[in-house]
Design a protein around this motif. Sequence first.
Motif, PDB file in Angstrom:
ATOM      1  N   CYS A 268      52.113  30.514  72.852  1.00 31.76           N
ATOM      2  CA  CYS A 268      52.347  31.935  73.142  1.00 31.76           C
ATOM      3  C   CYS A 268      51.461  32.862  72.308  1.00 31.76           C
ATOM      4  N   LYS A 269      50.875  32.334  71.238  1.00 32.81           N
ATOM      5  CA  LYS A 269      49.939  33.047  70.365  1.00 32.81           C
ATOM      6  C   LYS A 269      50.596  34.079  69.444  1.00 32.81           C
ATOM      7  N   LYS A 270      51.916  34.068  69.358  1.00 32.23           N
ATOM      8  CA  LYS A 270      52.574  35.019  68.464  1.00 32.23           C
ATOM      9  C   LYS A 270      52.228  34.732  67.005  1.00 32.23           C
ATOM     10  N   CYS A 271      52.121  33.466  66.658  1.00 29.95           N
ATOM     11  CA  CYS A 271      51.764  33.102  65.285  1.00 29.95           C
ATOM     12  C   CYS A 271      50.342  33.554  64.965  1.00 29.95           C
ATOM     13  N   GLU A 272      49.453  33.390  65.919  1.00 27.69           N
ATOM     14  CA  GLU A 272      48.061  33.807  65.745  1.00 27.69           C
ATOM     15  C   GLU A 272      47.974  35.312  65.534  1.00 27.69           C
ATOM     16  N   SER A 273      48.771  36.040  66.288  1.00 32.56           N
ATOM     17  CA  SER A 273      48.743  37.497  66.231  1.00 32.56           C
ATOM     18  C   SER A 273      49.309  38.048  64.929  1.00 32.56           C
ATOM     19  N   ILE A 274      50.378  37.424  64.423  1.00 35.17           N
ATOM     20  CA  ILE A 274      51.071  37.990  63.263  1.00 35.17           C
ATOM     21  C   ILE A 274      50.477  37.557  61.931  1.00 35.17           C
ATOM     22  N   CYS A 275      49.695  36.490  61.907  1.00 36.21           N
ATOM     23  CA  CYS A 275      49.165  35.985  60.637  1.00 36.21           C
ATOM     24  C   CYS A 275      48.409  37.084  59.887  1.00 36.21           C
ATOM     25  N   PRO A 276      48.836  37.453  58.692  1.00 36.92           N
ATOM     26  CA  PRO A 276      48.204  38.567  57.969  1.00 36.92           C
ATOM     27  C   PRO A 276      46.788  38.274  57.489  1.00 36.92           C
ATOM     28  N   LEU A 277      46.466  36.994  57.332  1.00 35.93           N
ATOM     29  CA  LEU A 277      45.117  36.618  56.899  1.00 35.93           C
ATOM     30  C   LEU A 277      44.221  36.235  58.074  1.00 35.93           C
ATOM     31  N   LYS A 278      44.805  36.219  59.276  1.00 40.80           N
ATOM     32  CA  LYS A 278      44.073  35.870  60.504  1.00 40.80           C
ATOM     33  C   LYS A 278      43.383  34.511  60.384  1.00 40.80           C
ATOM     34  N   ILE A 279      44.141  33.528  59.924  1.00 40.69           N
ATOM     35  CA  ILE A 279      43.574  32.186  59.782  1.00 40.69           C
ATOM     36  C   ILE A 279      44.200  31.195  60.764  1.00 40.69           C
ATOM     37  N   ILE A 280      45.034  31.696  61.684  1.00 39.38           N
ATOM     38  CA  ILE A 280      45.630  30.832  62.706  1.00 39.38           C
ATOM     39  C   ILE A 280      44.903  31.050  64.028  1.00 39.38           C
TER      40      ILE A 280
ATOM     41  N   ILE B 222      46.265  26.047  64.951  1.00 34.10           N
ATOM     42  CA  ILE B 222      45.659  25.343  63.824  1.00 34.10           C
ATOM     43  C   ILE B 222      45.385  26.377  62.735  1.00 34.10           C
ATOM     44  N   TRP B 223      45.362  25.922  61.491  1.00 32.54           N
ATOM     45  CA  TRP B 223      45.089  26.803  60.362  1.00 32.54           C
ATOM     46  C   TRP B 223      43.636  26.592  59.945  1.00 32.54           C
ATOM     47  N   LYS B 224      42.846  27.651  60.007  1.00 25.37           N
ATOM     48  CA  LYS B 224      41.396  27.545  59.813  1.00 25.37           C
ATOM     49  C   LYS B 224      40.985  27.510  58.349  1.00 25.37           C
ATOM     50  N   GLN B 225      41.910  27.802  57.457  1.00 23.10           N
ATOM     51  CA  GLN B 225      41.606  27.744  56.029  1.00 23.10           C
ATOM     52  C   GLN B 225      42.590  26.816  55.327  1.00 23.10           C
ATOM     53  N   LYS B 226      42.195  26.337  54.171  1.00 18.91           N
ATOM     54  CA  LYS B 226      43.015  25.373  53.444  1.00 18.91           C
ATOM     55  C   LYS B 226      44.266  26.003  52.842  1.00 18.91           C
ATOM     56  N   LYS B 227      44.194  27.313  52.569  1.00 20.99           N
ATOM     57  CA  LYS B 227      45.340  27.973  51.953  1.00 20.99           C
ATOM     58  C   LYS B 227      45.664  29.284  52.660  1.00 20.99           C
ATOM     59  N   CYS B 228      46.951  29.645  52.630  1.00 18.60           N
ATOM     60  CA  CYS B 228      47.383  30.928  53.186  1.00 18.60           C
ATOM     61  C   CYS B 228      48.166  31.671  52.110  1.00 18.60           C
ATOM     62  N   THR B 229      48.798  32.767  52.478  1.00 17.59           N
ATOM     63  CA  THR B 229      49.576  33.524  51.486  1.00 17.59           C
ATOM     64  C   THR B 229      51.031  33.073  51.439  1.00 17.59           C
ATOM     65  N   LEU B 230      51.409  32.157  52.354  1.00 19.68           N
ATOM     66  CA  LEU B 230      52.739  31.545  52.413  1.00 19.68           C
ATOM     67  C   LEU B 230      53.843  32.577  52.676  1.00 19.68           C
ATOM     68  N   CYS B 231      53.600  33.443  53.650  1.00 20.94           N
ATOM     69  CA  CYS B 231      54.611  34.447  54.003  1.00 20.94           C
ATOM     70  C   CYS B 231      55.584  33.928  55.053  1.00 20.94           C
ATOM     71  N   PHE B 232      55.200  32.820  55.737  1.00 30.41           N
ATOM     72  CA  PHE B 232      56.020  32.195  56.775  1.00 30.41           C
ATOM     73  C   PHE B 232      56.256  33.096  57.987  1.00 30.41           C
ATOM     74  N   ALA B 233      55.424  34.118  58.154  1.00 33.74           N
ATOM     75  CA  ALA B 233      55.560  34.980  59.331  1.00 33.74           C
ATOM     76  C   ALA B 233      55.395  34.165  60.609  1.00 33.74           C
ATOM     77  N   CYS B 234      54.479  33.202  60.585  1.00 35.24           N
ATOM     78  CA  CYS B 234      54.221  32.375  61.773  1.00 35.24           C
ATOM     79  C   CYS B 234      55.452  31.565  62.162  1.00 35.24           C
ATOM     80  N   MET B 235      56.139  31.007  61.179  1.00 35.12           N
ATOM     81  CA  MET B 235      57.331  30.205  61.460  1.00 35.12           C
ATOM     82  C   MET B 235      58.473  31.058  61.994  1.00 35.12           C
ATOM     83  N   HIS B 236      58.682  32.196  61.353  1.00 31.58           N
ATOM     84  CA  HIS B 236      59.848  33.007  61.698  1.00 31.58           C
ATOM     85  C   HIS B 236      59.693  33.758  63.016  1.00 31.58           C
TER      86      HIS B 236
END
Length: 262
Positions: free
Chosen positions: A195-207, A215-229
């Motif tokens: 659905c691309k909601k995770c891609e859209s909400i990712c604050p670092l735009k790495i999804i 997929i996660w394009k970088q090895k690390k994120c900010t760990l906000c879990f916005a994509c999961m929630h």
Amino acid sequence: MIFYFSGSGNSYYAANVIAEKLDTPLISMAKCLQSSKLDFDARHDKYCGFVFPVHFWGVPYLVTEFIKNINMKLTSDTYVFAVYTCGGGAGNTSKMIEKLLKKSGITLSSVFSIKQIDIFVPLFKIPPKDKQEEVILKSNIELENIIKHIQNLDKGDYDENKGTLPFLATSILYPFYSYYRNTYKFRVSDLCTACKKCESICPLKIIEIKDNKPIWKQKKCTLCFACMHICPAQAINYGNVLFFFDSKNKGRYRNPYAPKSY
């Protein structure tokens, strides 16, 4: 002006209420970093605020990067405050944000904290709706008191959610934050609908959606879990079931009173 960062909407809700009461603009730290818009002139603003969630008893990676890179023009009369939301103890976050701002030439006037729903689902289950409403009701009372302090230009450390031995908690636990930011810990099940909601909400735009899965394009994120929630199918999980550190079947949460887009 108020700068905010939010994963579940808790901090965005708080920032939005404060901005409305103070009649001041609300600015997304994530969007500023994405667009490299990091020069601000607040010399004509009465208030300058920073609102964000606590991550690992400290300041989130994204907030740290934003503050390190901003070029802020202020006057000695500008009232600078920080408000952070936390599910448990905030630890030594007040001192961390004060030092970060000072390095960028910004003097902090006051700090506040608000207890909210803990969204760290690898460890904690999301509480049922009635318990959520209890927490939100209490947080709204805290928020009202914070706004009064800000309007009165009160100075000081008003964080009442530091927890036990805050300096020790942050000193021991915050160093683990970098390790847990590794994106290989995320996994996606076949429930994913792309659905691309995770891609859209990712604050670092790495999804990115690839072969109908994120997929996660970088090895690390900010760990906000916005994509999961935000995932409507709960297809995204984090952690390892074998080590009893996993988000599966722990529920998901987005602040029901926060504006939908943040």
